[in-house]
Design a protein around this motif. Structure first.
Motif, PDB file in Angstrom:
ATOM      1  N   SER A   1     -42.326 -20.081 -12.071  1.00  0.00           N
ATOM      2  CA  SER A   1     -41.311 -21.045 -11.635  1.00  0.00           C
ATOM      3  C   SER A   1     -40.109 -20.355 -11.009  1.00  0.00           C
ATOM      4  N   SER A   2     -39.900 -19.071 -11.321  1.00  0.00           N
ATOM      5  CA  SER A   2     -38.787 -18.317 -10.743  1.00  0.00           C
ATOM      6  C   SER A   2     -39.073 -17.919  -9.304  1.00  0.00           C
ATOM      7  N   GLY A   3     -40.317 -18.141  -8.837  1.00  0.00           N
ATOM      8  CA  GLY A   3     -40.692 -17.761  -7.481  1.00  0.00           C
ATOM      9  C   GLY A   3     -41.362 -16.398  -7.427  1.00  0.00           C
ATOM     10  N   GLN A   4     -41.345 -15.677  -8.530  1.00  0.00           N
ATOM     11  CA  GLN A   4     -41.990 -14.366  -8.579  1.00  0.00           C
ATOM     12  C   GLN A   4     -43.493 -14.540  -8.771  1.00  0.00           C
TER      13      GLN A   4
END
Length: 129
Positions: free
Chosen positions: A108-111
């Motif tokens: 969800s952090s984009g990582q």
């Protein structure tokens, strides 16, 4: 309607001098209590230990991950990693890629997180919110 400024100012001064009793920081207690209980609820929810699920067979796990990748659904994974408190590590995200015994999970952090299939203990699809 005509307002008399001087009389209103006098009335206000009289009210604050005679009738109004400032409670100081006590008046902020209600705000603090509400924020505090909300923070405590979040903290206790985060402290709840997730039950360790049994190891899913690799062929079944592979099929489930491939289906999640095709549907672009959020998944919840339990990893074969246990921390110092004997809690199993978990990850939530969308399967961004599948290749033989490897998957790529978009958090969800984009990582992105690359995982071997053998690192995953168990998976389930998350419900849509």
């Amino acid at each position: 309607m005509i307002l008399h400024q001087a009389a209103d100012d006098h009335l206000a001064r009289e009210f604050f001098a005679r009738d109004y009793h400032d409670r100081g920081m006590l008046k902020w207690g209600g705000f603090y209590l509400s924020d505090h209980t909300s923070a405590l609820a979040k903290m206790h929810a985060a402290e709840q230990v997730e039950a360790c699920q049994p190891q899913q067979p690799l062929p079944e796990l592979s099929q489930d991950l491939a289906a999640a990748w095709r549907s672009q659904r959020m998944v919840h994974l339990q990893l074969n990693i246990v921390d110092d408190n004997q809690t199993v590590a978990t990850l939530d995200g969308v399967v961004a890629g599948v290749d033989a015994d490897q998957i790529v999970l978009r958090l969800s952090s984009g990582q992105y997180r690359h995982l071997q299939l053998t690192e995953i203990r168990w998976m389930t699809l998350l419900t849509e919110q």
